[in-house]
Design an enzyme around this catalytic site. Structure first.
Site, PDB file in Angstrom:
ATOM      1  N   ARG A 295       0.394  -0.853  -0.240  1.00  0.00           N
ATOM      2  CA  ARG A 295       0.087  -0.100  -0.092  1.00  0.00           C
ATOM      3  C   ARG A 295       0.800   1.393   0.116  1.00  0.00           C
ATOM      4  O   ARG A 295       1.577   0.785   0.457  1.00  0.00           O
ATOM      5  CB  ARG A 295      -1.027  -0.262   1.526  1.00  0.00           C
ATOM      6  CG  ARG A 295      -1.284  -0.924   1.755  1.00  0.00           C
ATOM      7  CD  ARG A 295      -2.398  -0.742   2.867  1.00  0.00           C
ATOM      8  NE  ARG A 295      -3.003  -2.249   2.934  1.00  0.00           N
ATOM      9  CZ  ARG A 295      -4.051  -1.804   3.852  1.00  0.00           C
ATOM     10  NH1 ARG A 295      -4.516  -0.755   4.402  1.00  0.00           N
ATOM     11  NH2 ARG A 295      -5.136  -3.162   3.767  1.00  0.00           N
ATOM     12  N   LYS A 389      -1.479  -5.346  -5.300  1.00  0.00           N
ATOM     13  CA  LYS A 389      -0.749  -3.936  -5.627  1.00  0.00           C
ATOM     14  C   LYS A 389       0.519  -3.587  -4.798  1.00  0.00           C
ATOM     15  O   LYS A 389       0.891  -4.862  -4.179  1.00  0.00           O
ATOM     16  CB  LYS A 389      -2.094  -3.372  -3.977  1.00  0.00           C
ATOM     17  CG  LYS A 389      -1.855  -3.855  -3.046  1.00  0.00           C
ATOM     18  CD  LYS A 389      -2.931  -3.870  -1.587  1.00  0.00           C
ATOM     19  CE  LYS A 389      -3.237  -3.782  -0.399  1.00  0.00           C
ATOM     20  NZ  LYS A 389      -3.896  -4.882  -0.162  1.00  0.00           N
TER      21      LYS A 389
HETATM   22  C1  VG1 Z   1      -8.519  -4.239   4.307  1.00  0.00           C
HETATM   23  C2  VG1 Z   1      -8.606  -3.173   3.192  1.00  0.00           C
HETATM   24  C3  VG1 Z   1      -8.772  -4.068   1.972  1.00  0.00           C
HETATM   25  C4  VG1 Z   1      -7.579  -4.940   1.638  1.00  0.00           C
HETATM   26  C5  VG1 Z   1      -7.254  -5.835   2.500  1.00  0.00           C
HETATM   27  C6  VG1 Z   1      -5.622  -6.427   2.794  1.00  0.00           C
HETATM   28  O1  VG1 Z   1      -9.487  -4.960   3.966  1.00  0.00           O
HETATM   29  O2  VG1 Z   1      -9.891  -2.885   3.514  1.00  0.00           O
HETATM   30  O3  VG1 Z   1      -9.424  -2.771   0.500  1.00  0.00           O
HETATM   31  O4  VG1 Z   1      -7.546  -5.364   0.271  1.00  0.00           O
HETATM   32  O5  VG1 Z   1      -7.429  -5.126   3.747  1.00  0.00           O
HETATM   33  O6  VG1 Z   1      -4.904  -5.334   2.419  1.00  0.00           O
HETATM   34  P1  VG1 Z   1     -10.712  -5.490   5.461  1.00  0.00           P
HETATM   35  O7  VG1 Z   1     -10.862  -6.326   5.115  1.00  0.00           O
HETATM   36  O8  VG1 Z   1      -9.943  -5.424   6.203  1.00  0.00           O
HETATM   37  O9  VG1 Z   1     -11.386  -4.062   4.868  1.00  0.00           O
HETATM   38  V1  VG1 Z   1      -3.148  -5.787   2.910  1.00  0.00           V
HETATM   39  O10 VG1 Z   1      -2.457  -4.403   2.780  1.00  0.00           O
HETATM   40  O11 VG1 Z   1      -3.667  -5.855   4.360  1.00  0.00           O
HETATM   41  O12 VG1 Z   1      -2.778  -6.754   2.527  1.00  0.00           O
HETATM   42 CO    CO Z   2      -0.796  -4.922   2.518  1.00  0.00          CO
END
Ligand code: VG1
Ligand code: CO
Length: 556
Positions: A295, A389
């Site tokens: 991110r 991402k």
């Molecule tokens: C969160 C974000 C989501 C993202 C996910 C994993 O999930 O909202 O957009 O893809 O984290 O990102 P959630 O279910 O808590 O809303 V990462 O950077 O943790 O691999």
């Molecule tokens: Co992440």
């Protein structure tokens, strides 16, 4: 760095250890995430790994990519994975030096070396340390997160574990580059950065970006938040692009992220925000990345660009960059991501897909060449260069855009709003809710949305509402209950969903959006601009009565 490539032969035995299933090894939005203490429960990690080896049968005789974000328990887990991978006949394992590999780097390595899969040790933005969180993500041969079919099989398999297979070998030294032969398995300790940095240099115009840094008129600050991107940022921004040594802060990966929260937003990336707001001597461009480097947050001097706008702006300008000059096949955004990108796609005449939250839903669209760019409101952006991402890629995209346009981040963003209109956007998180209360709240909303159409709240009339269900256009699989969406006639919108990455109780995420075409109204404070939507969301979800909460815990 010691570049000893001599294979060391290691003697080993393979053992079968009896075990019983754990019933909670169901993966969430992004892999299995639990408290470190849970992963340290005897056999817990091994059971889950056994389930991976049982389901991902292509790993036998194939290549596995392995690394993590360096958090507490990273290297202990790597040693266990190596021993189990040896016992399961994996023929070759590439492990990042010091156990480090960012999520995008793993995705790239899988694709570049045609690996059968990759294991990433990370709980991403969740805090680390002995009392923090740990996580495991499994990526398949396309480089992307395992899809729902795979994760369903994984969970089913975890419920039937009776034993796991592990080799008894000494721990492999992860600090220096080298190769070891354990029975049939070759273990290679690789530089985590170089392949990834080479890919970035292929996509972006490094000479122009370097010339901008060399001009002395432009300076960046990148906050690695003591997570995995430090070594990547130093190698790319400083060594390859000649940015100043002060351009990367908190660059050493630490097991507990220095006590911080490796979540790149205005609240947690405090030091970065302070530096960018220091007046005329401040860097022109600021960015931060999360635990595992997938991110990013982008800021200018006293100026924040929300991630949904980032995706829209990238989409509108991609053709200006040499790496994307052939144009875009299409774009995609997750449901809660603002519809700023939809406006751009409409103008460009390209398809814009709306998917559930989580990168795994972009995989088919990318593989099928339906989209080139995709993104999420949670500071995630990426393209078809990999299947994850990618934080540093996004920062380089913006740096490249700044060099081409000769405009600041703020100027680029404002010009975009003038052309396409502005989507005011915010996410309100209510954390640590009782899981039952949160489920009931969602259930209440699910019933309510069936009859909302035509109702008016504070002058806004509902034009559409449902519980989002996604049909994958490529494999036609259906994913239900992905969030409550409520659209209003004036293009405002509210989305409700529960987080799938937490490890304690439930987190309710409320996503608020309002469209404003008039440039004279593009300077409102975001929460003020969204005041009506905030009030409507609280009323509809009965937040006070159900949860006893008057304010969200986190606003981004
Ligand atoms: C969160 C974000 C989501 C993202 C996910 C994993 O999930 O909202 O957009 O893809 O984290 O990102 P959630 O279910 O808590 O809303 V990462 O950077 O943790 O691999
Ligand atoms: Co992440």
């Amino acid at each position: 760095m010691n570049d000893d490539k001599k294979a060391n032969n290691i003697i080993m035995n393979i053992k079968k250890i009896p075990s019983v299933p754990f019933t909670d090894q169901k993966t969430g939005t992004s892999g299995l995430r639990k408290k470190v203490k849970v992963f340290q429960t005897p056999h817990y990690l091994e059971n889950f790994l056994q389930a991976i080896f049982d389901v991902a049968t292509d790993l036998k005789g194939g290549l596995l990519i392995l690394g993590g974000d360096g958090r507490y328990y990273n290297n202990e887990a790597i040693q266990t994975i190596l021993k189990m991978a040896v016992a399961h006949g994996i023929s070759h394992i590439k492990v990042g030096q010091n156990g480090l590999l960012s999520t995008p780097a793993v995705s790239h390595l899988i694709r570049k070396y045609s690996a059968a899969g990759g294991i990433i040790l990370s709980a991403s933005h969740n805090p680390g340390g002995p009392d923090g969180d740990f996580g495991i993500k499994f990526n398949t041969a396309n480089g992307g997160p395992a899809d729902s079919k795979f994760t369903d099989q994984l969970f089913a398999s975890s419920l039937h574990i009776t034993e796991y297979k592990i080799a008894t070998i000494e721990d492999i030294p992860l600090q220096k580059l080298g190769e070891y032969q354990c029975g049939e398995t070759r273990i290679e300790i690789i530089d985590p950065v170089s392949d990834y940095a080479d890919l970035m240099a292929e996509i972006f115009d490094f000479p122009s970006i370097q010339a901008l840094f060399d001009s002395g008129l432009f300076n960046i600050c990148f906050d690695a938040m003591h997570a995995v991107t430090g070594p990547y940022a130093k190698a790319i921004f400083q060594q390859r692009l000649n940015a100043r040594t002060s351009s990367v802060i908190n660059a050493t990966p630490l097991k507990d992220f220095g006590g911080g929260h490796p979540d790149p937003n205005l609240i947690y990336a405090k030091e970065l925000v302070e530096r960018l707001n220091q007046g005329k001597d401040a860097p022109n461009f600021g960015a931060a990345s999360d635990g595992d480097g997938d991110r990013y947050m982008l800021i200018g001097r006293n100026f924040f660009v929300n991630p949904s706008d980032c995706l829209a702006i990238m989409t509108a300008n991609a053709h200006l960059l040499s790496g994307y000059q052939q144009g875009l096949n299409g774009v995609a955004r997750s449901l809660p991501t603002s519809r700023a990108v939809d406006k751009v796609a409409e103008t460009l005449g390209i398809e814009c897909y709306e998917t559930p939250t989580g990168w795994k839903y972009f995989g088919n669209l990318l593989d099928d060449r339906r989209i080139t760019l995709c993104g999420e409101e949670s500071f995630g952006g990426g393209s078809d260069h990999i299947r994850e991402k990618d934080g540093i890629w996004a920062v380089l995209f913006w740096l490249n855009l700044v060099t081409v346009k000769r405009q600041s981040v703020e100027e680029i963003t404002r010009a975009h709003w003038t052309r396409f209109g502005r989507h005011y956007y915010s996410r309100h998180d209510y954390e640590g809710l009782d899981s039952n209360v949160a489920e009931q709240l969602m259930e209440g909303l699910r019933k309510r949305v069936e009859t909302l159409k035509g109702e008016t709240f504070a002058g806004h009339t509902v034009s559409f509402s449902d519980d989002f269900s996604y049909t994958d256009p490529v494999d036609h699989s259906i994913t239900k209950h992905q969030g409550i969406r409520i659209l209003f006639e004036d293009e405002s919108r509210i989305v409700f969903r529960l987080s799938g990455t937490g490890t304690e109780g439930a987190t309710l995420r409320v996503y608020l959006e309002r469209y404003e075409a008039d440039p004279a109204l593009h300077d409102l404070e975001t929460q003020t601009a969204l005041a009506d939507m905030i009030a409507i969301a609280r009323e509809l979800a009965e937040l006070e009565t159900r949860c006893g909460r008057e304010q969200p815990d986190i606003i981004t």
